[in-house]
Design an enzyme around this catalytic site. Structure first.
Site, PDB file in Angstrom:
ATOM      1  N   GLN A 290     -10.555  -3.529  28.485  1.00 26.26           N
ATOM      2  CA  GLN A 290      -9.904  -2.227  28.487  1.00 26.26           C
ATOM      3  C   GLN A 290     -10.922  -1.126  28.756  1.00 26.26           C
ATOM      4  O   GLN A 290     -11.995  -1.104  28.153  1.00 26.26           O
ATOM      5  CB  GLN A 290      -9.204  -1.980  27.159  1.00 26.26           C
ATOM      6  CG  GLN A 290      -7.997  -2.867  26.920  1.00 26.26           C
ATOM      7  CD  GLN A 290      -6.816  -2.492  27.793  1.00 26.26           C
ATOM      8  OE1 GLN A 290      -6.745  -1.386  28.328  1.00 26.26           O
ATOM      9  NE2 GLN A 290      -5.882  -3.419  27.960  1.00 26.26           N
ATOM     10  N   TYR A 323      -2.696 -14.779  28.814  1.00 27.94           N
ATOM     11  CA  TYR A 323      -3.522 -13.896  29.641  1.00 27.94           C
ATOM     12  C   TYR A 323      -4.573 -13.274  28.721  1.00 27.94           C
ATOM     13  O   TYR A 323      -4.735 -12.055  28.639  1.00 27.94           O
ATOM     14  CB  TYR A 323      -2.683 -12.802  30.308  1.00 27.94           C
ATOM     15  CG  TYR A 323      -1.493 -13.318  31.097  1.00 27.94           C
ATOM     16  CD1 TYR A 323      -1.640 -13.759  32.411  1.00 27.94           C
ATOM     17  CD2 TYR A 323      -0.224 -13.364  30.523  1.00 27.94           C
ATOM     18  CE1 TYR A 323      -0.542 -14.233  33.132  1.00 27.94           C
ATOM     19  CE2 TYR A 323       0.877 -13.833  31.233  1.00 27.94           C
ATOM     20  CZ  TYR A 323       0.709 -14.260  32.535  1.00 27.94           C
ATOM     21  OH  TYR A 323       1.795 -14.723  33.244  1.00 27.94           O
ATOM     22  N   GLU A 347      -6.050 -18.352  29.513  1.00 27.11           N
ATOM     23  CA  GLU A 347      -6.562 -17.414  30.508  1.00 27.11           C
ATOM     24  C   GLU A 347      -6.739 -18.147  31.835  1.00 27.11           C
ATOM     25  O   GLU A 347      -7.245 -19.270  31.873  1.00 27.11           O
ATOM     26  CB  GLU A 347      -7.899 -16.822  30.056  1.00 27.11           C
ATOM     27  CG  GLU A 347      -8.672 -16.054  31.102  1.00 27.11           C
ATOM     28  CD  GLU A 347      -7.894 -14.901  31.728  1.00 27.11           C
ATOM     29  OE1 GLU A 347      -8.004 -14.706  32.948  1.00 27.11           O
ATOM     30  OE2 GLU A 347      -7.171 -14.197  30.976  1.00 27.11           O
ATOM     31  N   ASP A 390      -0.159 -10.351  27.502  1.00 28.35           N
ATOM     32  CA  ASP A 390      -0.893  -9.216  28.077  1.00 28.35           C
ATOM     33  C   ASP A 390      -1.196  -9.518  29.541  1.00 28.35           C
ATOM     34  O   ASP A 390      -2.345  -9.772  29.918  1.00 28.35           O
ATOM     35  CB  ASP A 390      -2.182  -8.977  27.285  1.00 28.35           C
ATOM     36  CG  ASP A 390      -2.933  -7.734  27.753  1.00 28.35           C
ATOM     37  OD1 ASP A 390      -2.358  -6.939  28.517  1.00 28.35           O
ATOM     38  OD2 ASP A 390      -4.103  -7.561  27.356  1.00 28.35           O
ATOM     39  N   CYS A 417       0.373  -2.482  31.202  1.00 25.14           N
ATOM     40  CA  CYS A 417      -0.243  -1.278  31.756  1.00 25.14           C
ATOM     41  C   CYS A 417       0.581  -0.705  32.895  1.00 25.14           C
ATOM     42  O   CYS A 417       0.132   0.212  33.583  1.00 25.14           O
ATOM     43  CB  CYS A 417      -1.666  -1.570  32.237  1.00 25.14           C
ATOM     44  SG  CYS A 417      -1.744  -2.790  33.561  1.00 25.14           S
TER      45      CYS A 417
END
Length: 461
Positions: A290, A323, A347, A390, A417
């Protein structure tokens, strides 16, 4: 005082109208950082305006057969009370076009107050949820609001929050940034949205010939920064070493391939160390983290509050982090479930998954798997208490949402996002019998149109 760009003829209009200047009344905000206006029956997406303003715009994309056109504001004829002088000359549409070139992208909301920025982002989120997900009202009966992060409500100016920055390089070897939807590179000599550690590198003073792109990571904890160089075709190691020699000795330097994300050491580390929620994280190269200095804490707080308050996250719980990146949420989930619980961390990127293994090696309750989310869930079915989702900006998508529903968790915390892909996925969940049970939105990208959401999704009773 509001600057007005003088009319000029630096860019001659094309047959399709690109370069022409017209006067418009700015309509409502839309997803993507622009507002909607109309001219002679044509929809025009206008950047750098505010709903209700009367402006003169320059058409930047105006092919005659196109369904809609795009434009930048070059002069404000009737200003909104929320308009302010832009904090960054390179990104100021009025000033940039006054000098005959487009502004850089990345600060497209910098001409308005932070409060108005957040209200417009809330409007976009509400519109996307209504149109794409059929959510007309949130569980509390109110519309979505966007929360300030990092002291913005206490006299903050919304600057100095980026711990990561990406730059292009001009043909002459100087630091620059692209204009929106353009190959044009504008030289820059500051990055006001970046933390002090990035600006202190003074990358604009470097001779960057032979370099195509520059990525910088400066951890919020003050640990060693990393500069990543994407070399152009034929650039030799001697040139890379010459660029590195211009940087302070305490800064790590590496090359990276934007296509493969392969990282090669030039000097120092090929990774940075981040700190969040009581844990240290190694993040290699351009691996995801982030970018707002306060984002990890805000998002972890939002996720854990939803899951713990609902009784889905507790000692002994079975959860998954999908993720998962370098393990930001995985580490916090492992703390919450304890050694009697379990955490599946998934991931897709091999390098980032390796980082997660290093970051979580001391947590025996965590299983880290590298691979596609839908494939891993098929191979490792479990009775999940909760999932943390995410995904990248494109969202999870219909196939993954179907797989998540089949896994039958008690709850899903969805971190997003992008309001459009988020709303689309919420629509898929609702069609499958799930409800949007909670929602928080955070202003983690001040002076841009972007925002971050944390949602709680639960099966309908």
């Amino acid at each position: 005082m509001i600057a007005k760009a003088p009319l000029h003829t630096t860019h001659q209009p094309s047959a399709g109208g690109t370069g022409t200047e017209v006067v418009l009344n700015v309509g409502p905000v839309a997803h993507g950082g622009h507002c909607v206006a109309r001219h002679e029956g044509r929809v025009i997406f206008v950047r750098h305006g505010i709903p209700g303003e009367k402006v003169r715009v320059r058409l930047t994309d105006a092919e005659e057969k196109a369904k809609f056109w795009r434009a930048d504001v070059v002069e404000v004829l009737a200003a909104s009370p929320d308009r302010v002088d832009h904090f960054w000359h390179a990104a100021d549409s009025l000033r940039a076009w006054g000098h005959g070139h487009p502004p850089v992208g990345g600060a497209e909301f910098g001409h308005m107050t932070l409060a108005r920025q957040r209200s417009l982002k809330a409007e976009v989120l509400a519109e996307q949820l209504t149109r794409l997900a059929g959510v007309g009202q949130l569980p509390d009966g109110a519309g979505p609001s966007v929360e300030a992060v990092g002291g913005q409500d206490d006299g903050g100016n919304g600057l100095g929050w980026r711990t990561r920055a990406s730059f292009s390089v001009t043909p002459g070897g100087k630091l620059g940034m692209h204009a929106h939807r353009s190959t044009h590179i504008v030289p820059v000599r500051e990055m006001p949205l970046a933390v002090d550690a990035i600006n202190a590198l003074r990358l604009w003073d470097l001779d960057l010939q032979g370099i195509d792109r520059v990525e910088v990571a400066a951890p919020a904890n003050g640990s060693r920064s990393l500069v990543l160089l994407a070399p152009g075709p034929g650039t030799k190691p001697k040139r890379l070493n010459a660029v590195a020699a211009q940087l302070p000795g305490e800064v790590s330097v590496a090359t990276f391939d934007p296509a493969t994300e392969a990282v090669t050491q030039v000097r120092g580390r090929t990774w940075v160390q981040e700190t969040a929620a009581g844990h240290d994280y190694r993040v290699t190269g351009a691996g995801f983290w982030q970018i707002h200095r306060d984002a990890p804490g805000a998002l972890v707080g939002g996720v854990t509050e939803f899951l713990q308050d609902g009784g889905f996250l507790h000692p002994g719980a079975v959860v998954a982090d999908l993720y998962a990146g370098a393990g930001l949420f995985t580490a916090v989930l492992a703390d919450a479930v304890g050694e009697t619980g379990s955490v599946l961390s998934v991931e897709g990127a091999p390098g980032t998954s390796r980082d997660a293994r290093k970051n979580l090696h001391a947590a025996p309750q965590v299983e880290i798997v590298q691979g596609r989310v839908e494939r891993v869930l098929r191979q490792k079915p479990r009775n999940f208490d909760a999932l943390v989702l995410d995904p990248p900006r494109a969202g999870a998508g219909k196939a993954v949402v179907g797989q998540l529903v089949e896994a039958q968790p008690r709850a899903i915390a969805y971190v997003s996002c992008d309001p459009a892909s988020f709303a689309r996925d919420v629509g898929y969940f609702r069609q499958a019998g799930w409800d949007l049970s909670g929602l928080r939105a955070f202003d983690l990208y001040p002076h841009t149109h972007h925002l971050e959401t944390v949602a709680l999704l639960t099966p309908r009773a």
